[in-house]
Design a protein around this motif. Sequence first.
Motif, PDB file in Angstrom:
ATOM      1  N   VAL A 176       6.299  -1.312  -9.263  1.00 53.42           N
ATOM      2  CA  VAL A 176       6.365  -1.584  -7.787  1.00 53.42           C
ATOM      3  C   VAL A 176       6.832  -2.813  -7.665  1.00 53.42           C
ATOM      4  O   VAL A 176       7.516  -3.122  -6.690  1.00 53.42           O
ATOM      5  CB  VAL A 176       4.820  -1.410  -7.348  1.00 53.42           C
ATOM      6  N   SER A 177       6.480  -3.971  -8.433  1.00 52.27           N
ATOM      7  CA  SER A 177       6.900  -5.272  -8.445  1.00 52.27           C
ATOM      8  C   SER A 177       8.560  -5.406  -8.356  1.00 52.27           C
ATOM      9  O   SER A 177       8.922  -6.113  -7.736  1.00 52.27           O
ATOM     10  CB  SER A 177       6.510  -6.379  -9.447  1.00 52.27           C
ATOM     11  N   ARG A 178       9.026  -4.664  -9.448  1.00 56.69           N
ATOM     12  CA  ARG A 178      10.274  -4.608  -9.492  1.00 56.69           C
ATOM     13  C   ARG A 178      11.323  -4.093  -8.371  1.00 56.69           C
ATOM     14  O   ARG A 178      12.027  -4.317  -7.563  1.00 56.69           O
ATOM     15  CB  ARG A 178      10.808  -4.049 -10.634  1.00 56.69           C
ATOM     16  N   GLN A 179      10.437  -2.684  -7.732  1.00 48.97           N
ATOM     17  CA  GLN A 179      11.131  -2.171  -6.477  1.00 48.97           C
ATOM     18  C   GLN A 179      10.833  -3.216  -5.390  1.00 48.97           C
ATOM     19  O   GLN A 179      11.951  -3.358  -4.566  1.00 48.97           O
ATOM     20  CB  GLN A 179      10.226  -1.009  -6.134  1.00 48.97           C
ATOM     21  N   VAL A 244       4.110   3.852  -0.097  1.00 49.31           N
ATOM     22  CA  VAL A 244       4.237   4.993   0.125  1.00 49.31           C
ATOM     23  C   VAL A 244       4.397   6.058  -0.846  1.00 49.31           C
ATOM     24  O   VAL A 244       5.854   6.027  -1.476  1.00 49.31           O
ATOM     25  CB  VAL A 244       4.772   5.502   1.611  1.00 49.31           C
ATOM     26  N   ASP A 245       3.539   6.901  -1.578  1.00 50.43           N
ATOM     27  CA  ASP A 245       3.829   7.964  -2.674  1.00 50.43           C
ATOM     28  C   ASP A 245       4.578   7.155  -3.850  1.00 50.43           C
ATOM     29  O   ASP A 245       5.674   7.698  -4.309  1.00 50.43           O
ATOM     30  CB  ASP A 245       4.965   8.999  -2.051  1.00 50.43           C
ATOM     31  N   GLY A 246       4.088   5.896  -4.155  1.00 48.88           N
ATOM     32  CA  GLY A 246       4.707   5.142  -5.287  1.00 48.88           C
ATOM     33  C   GLY A 246       6.132   4.489  -5.064  1.00 48.88           C
ATOM     34  O   GLY A 246       6.460   3.813  -5.971  1.00 48.88           O
ATOM     35  N   LYS A 247       6.568   4.644  -3.916  1.00 43.97           N
ATOM     36  CA  LYS A 247       7.962   3.846  -3.489  1.00 43.97           C
ATOM     37  C   LYS A 247       7.343   2.903  -2.553  1.00 43.97           C
ATOM     38  O   LYS A 247       6.457   2.856  -1.857  1.00 43.97           O
ATOM     39  CB  LYS A 247       8.797   4.710  -2.839  1.00 43.97           C
ATOM     40  N   LEU A 262      10.808   2.846   6.498  1.00 42.28           N
ATOM     41  CA  LEU A 262      12.033   3.052   5.927  1.00 42.28           C
ATOM     42  C   LEU A 262      11.561   3.099   4.331  1.00 42.28           C
ATOM     43  O   LEU A 262      10.864   2.318   3.822  1.00 42.28           O
ATOM     44  CB  LEU A 262      12.899   1.768   5.770  1.00 42.28           C
ATOM     45  N   VAL A 263      11.761   4.310   3.890  1.00 38.71           N
ATOM     46  CA  VAL A 263      11.264   4.275   2.497  1.00 38.71           C
ATOM     47  C   VAL A 263      12.437   4.499   1.363  1.00 38.71           C
ATOM     48  O   VAL A 263      13.305   5.011   1.519  1.00 38.71           O
ATOM     49  CB  VAL A 263      10.645   5.900   2.151  1.00 38.71           C
ATOM     50  N   PHE A 264      12.530   3.568   0.416  1.00 37.04           N
ATOM     51  CA  PHE A 264      13.408   3.417  -0.471  1.00 37.04           C
ATOM     52  C   PHE A 264      13.073   3.847  -1.754  1.00 37.04           C
ATOM     53  O   PHE A 264      11.866   3.944  -2.515  1.00 37.04           O
ATOM     54  CB  PHE A 264      13.435   1.750  -0.862  1.00 37.04           C
TER      55      PHE A 264
END
Length: 293
Positions: A176-179, A244-247, A262-264
């Motif tokens: 998550v931190s890298r995302q 949201v859902d791991g993203k 906005l989901v990436f």
Amino acid sequence: MNDDQWLARRFEADRPRLEAVAFRMLGSSGEAEDAVQEAWLRLAASDTGAIANLSGWLTTVVGRVCLDQLRRRKTRAEQPMPAFEEGLAEPAAQAGPAADPETAALMADSVSLALLVVLEALEPAERLAFVLHDMFAVPFDDIAQIIDRTPVAARKLASRARARVRGTGTPPTRDVSRQRTVVEAFMGAARDGDFDALVAVLDPDVTARTNGGSVGPVIRGAAQLAGGAITFSSMAKDGQLVVVDGKIGVVATAGDLGTRILVFTIEDDKITALEAITDAERLQGMELTLLDA
């Protein structure tokens, strides 16, 4: 001063706090005002001489009115957040003392849209227990009377809600931190209108969809998406990060464009897909976790 005048003055003194409670429960200034007005009507029809703690009594009534409204929303599957459409015109908050430093952050005078989205995902009783206890320091004994449960059950509801709001209920998935680093780079480039920086964080074959592609065109390619993303710079300025859902996602408002998430999708430190979700029904069913600033 007669009794009616005294009662009206006392009520008006409590009104800002009551509207702040109702707004956090309902996410709508208009509905919050209606809930507080209902409390006044019930007070005017009551034997005030038998009310030992007027402020506490009013908080209980407003809490019950809001709880009934939230339950009706669930039953009728209404659009959950009028604030999406009316903008965040929140009443001035006069909250009680926070229970600890972490909850103090949730008692700021303005409530973020992202927090309202997360609160909307809670069950009505969870939301009431969390809002009243963590934001307004209402004792669990009093909360238990509103939701017709034991103080222990009320405490558990607030704890479960707190975990979901703070992101400790279900741990986010890997990296998550890298995302977050990639998404923050994207949002920063969008804010600055930096086309080259946007292209740098996008996969060459990136796709962007609205509501899963069921509404509007699908945009393909880094250059095409970067060109469009610059036009949403205002969204980037006000966007708030969520999981949201791991993203990683961004909850944002953009004037006439309304509210969207906005989901990436990110692979190898590049954005491979971007979905803009605006559909109220989809937003209602999403579980979001706020990320610390």
